[in-house]
Design an enzyme around this catalytic site. Structure first.
Site, PDB file in Angstrom:
ATOM      1  N   ASP A 296       0.843  -1.189   0.000  1.00 32.11           N
ATOM      2  CA  ASP A 296       0.000   0.000   0.000  1.00 32.11           C
ATOM      3  C   ASP A 296       0.880   1.241   0.000  1.00 32.11           C
ATOM      4  OD1 ASP A 296      -2.454  -1.371   0.088  1.00 32.11           O
ATOM      5  OD2 ASP A 296      -2.248  -1.680   2.233  1.00 32.11           O
TER       6      ASP A 296
ATOM      7  N   HIS B 235       2.496  -5.329   3.222  1.00 38.94           N
ATOM      8  CA  HIS B 235       1.872  -6.526   3.786  1.00 38.94           C
ATOM      9  C   HIS B 235       2.545  -7.745   3.152  1.00 38.94           C
ATOM     10  CE1 HIS B 235      -1.920  -4.499   5.297  1.00 38.94           C
ATOM     11  NE2 HIS B 235      -1.572  -3.633   4.352  1.00 38.94           N
TER      12      HIS B 235
END
Length: 456
Positions: A232, A246
């Site tokens: 992100d 992530h």
């Protein structure tokens, strides 16, 4: 990242993920230019385009106009099982501007939140294409990625996101024989939340154990989830912003099969194959509450240039990813990222494995990012290649409070890591933001990528 997308159904359209191709509406991808830069500082314009995620497209029977999915339920006569549904159903081309509020002009992409035409559309998700049938794949180690963003019209509860996921470049077309649509029609999405609302995964309809949502009349969840590593780069509105890697224990897009593997909350959140929390850097959450927002150091009432650098231990593209650094440029000034100002944390201003370990310990959070490989695994994903995603969405799961308010809402906001932005804990309810802020939009523009220091 928590993520939910919605398209309100009408007579012929519904929120779907289809795998075959219909013939009612021709698919024409809006053009979007990007720039590739070199170490000498020169940048070359590349003519690319964007494609709408298949989740927003009309899914109907291949020989007619009957919906395969209406509201939040499947037509069981057309979709009695996963493979029959894939055979019976086709998805259509999109009217990008008229139906979905998606427009491009040169190097700028505008995503509108609510678009009212024959039906009401809410939010959207698009991918950058390399050509008409292939997603643009980025390899970002020892590189930087830069873009301009205008999020001045994004209030609390709405997220204008730019990020990368490890999708198949062809949308799963070659891997799954029942997927006849591929990247040209926006198939193959995945992320670290292993979302269960994906209508087609691995070329098969996610109809098994399908449960309509109690809060969203156009969404539901099936047995399977679509998992992959996610970076992100930008999750933000005018009140808050975060960047978050992530990790997963798998490479590429993988269908998770049960609650444990999928990491379904709350019982199995930290037992699944992907790290749902990530290792986030949100300046407000890290203790600098005057850094980003309207009229602040990074002024969200104006366009912002966002620079993200993926540094390696030996400063080569083959080295191990060691740091993800953030810079901003606004009004001709380069703005260094804020530093953490939390008791027990060193003054970090970037994401490193040590930052993630220390942050999780001080905040009392489970460090699934590190347990699933940390930056090394993130770097391996960047080696294999990732696809650029841009979206605008509201949150039926947690009202976006994890980004811009106090979260969890029952925790003491004075405790480290709870306060994430100045938005009220009563903000972000989808019904409210959709009715009160329908004209919200985000504009992404001036996308550039290249060696460290070449894009700004």
């Amino acid at each position: 990242m928590l993520r939910r997308s919605v398209l309100l159904a009408f007579t012929l359209c519904a929120v779907v993920r289809g795998q075959q191709v219909g013939t009612v509406t021709a698919e024409s991808h809006p053009a979007l230019s990007v720039q590739e830069c070199t170490s000498s500082g020169s940048c070359t314009t590349q003519q690319k385009s964007i494609v709408l995620d298949s989740n927003w497209r009309w899914l109907h029977d291949v020989d007619g106009y009957t919906n395969c999915y209406t509201g939040n339920t499947w037509d069981t006569s057309l979709c009695p099982d996963p493979t029959t549904c894939a055979t019976n159903c086709a998805l259509e081309g999109a009217d990008y501007s008229g139906t979905y509020g998606i427009t491009t002009s040169g190097d700028a992409l505008t995503l509108k939140f609510v678009t009212q035409s024959q039906q009401k559309n809410i939010g959207s998700r698009v991918y950058l294409l390399d050509d008409d049938s292939t997603y643009k794949v980025f390899n970002l180690k020892n590189q930087e990625f830069t873009f301009d963003v205008d999020m001045s019209q994004l209030p609390c509860g709405i997220n204008g996101a730019l990020y990368f996921v490890e999708m198949d470049a062809d949308g799963g077309l070659s891997r799954f024989s029942t997927n006849l649509a591929g990247a040209k029609y926006g198939t193959g999405y995945c992320d670290t939340q292993c979302p269960h609302d994906i209508k087609f995964i691995n070329g098969e309809a996610n109809v098994l154990d399908w449960t309509p949502s109690d809060t969203d009349s156009n969404a539901g969840t099936g047995r399977y989830g679509a998992c992959c590593i996610e970076m992100d780069v930008w999750e933000a509105n005018s009140m808050a912003a975060a960047y978050t890697p992530h990790t997963c224990s798998v490479s590429g897009q993988v269908r998770c099969e049960d609650a444990v593997e999928c990491g379904d909350s709350p019982d199995h959140r930290y037992e699944g194959i992907c790290d749902k929390d990530g290792c986030d850097f949100n300046s407000f959450r890290m203790g600098d509450k005057s850094f980003l927002g309207p009229g602040l150091t990074v002024d969200t009432s104006q366009t912002i240039t966002v620079v993200t650098q993926f540094l390696t231990a030996d400063n080569t593209t083959s080295g191990q990813l060691s740091e993800i650094r953030r810079l901003y440029v606004q009004n001709g000034q380069v703005i260094q990222n804020s530093k953490t100002n939390i008791a027990g944390l060193d003054p970090y201003d970037s994401i490193t494995d040590q930052f993630c370990t220390d942050q999780k310990e001080v905040f009392g959070d489970t460090n699934s990012f590190s347990s699933l490989g940390g930056l090394q695994v993130m770097g391996e994903s960047l080696d294999r290649g990732v696809v650029l995603v841009m979206s605008i969405w509201d949150d039926h799961t947690a009202n976006m409070l994890w980004l811009d308010s106090n979260y969890p809402t029952d925790a003491d906001p004075s405790q480290p890591g709870v306060a994430r932005g100045n938005c009220s804990t009563s903000s972000g309810v989808p019904e409210d933001v959709e009715s009160q802020s329908p004209n919200s939009q985000v504009v992404f523009s001036n996308i550039k990528y290249g060696p460290i220091g070449s894009t700004f």
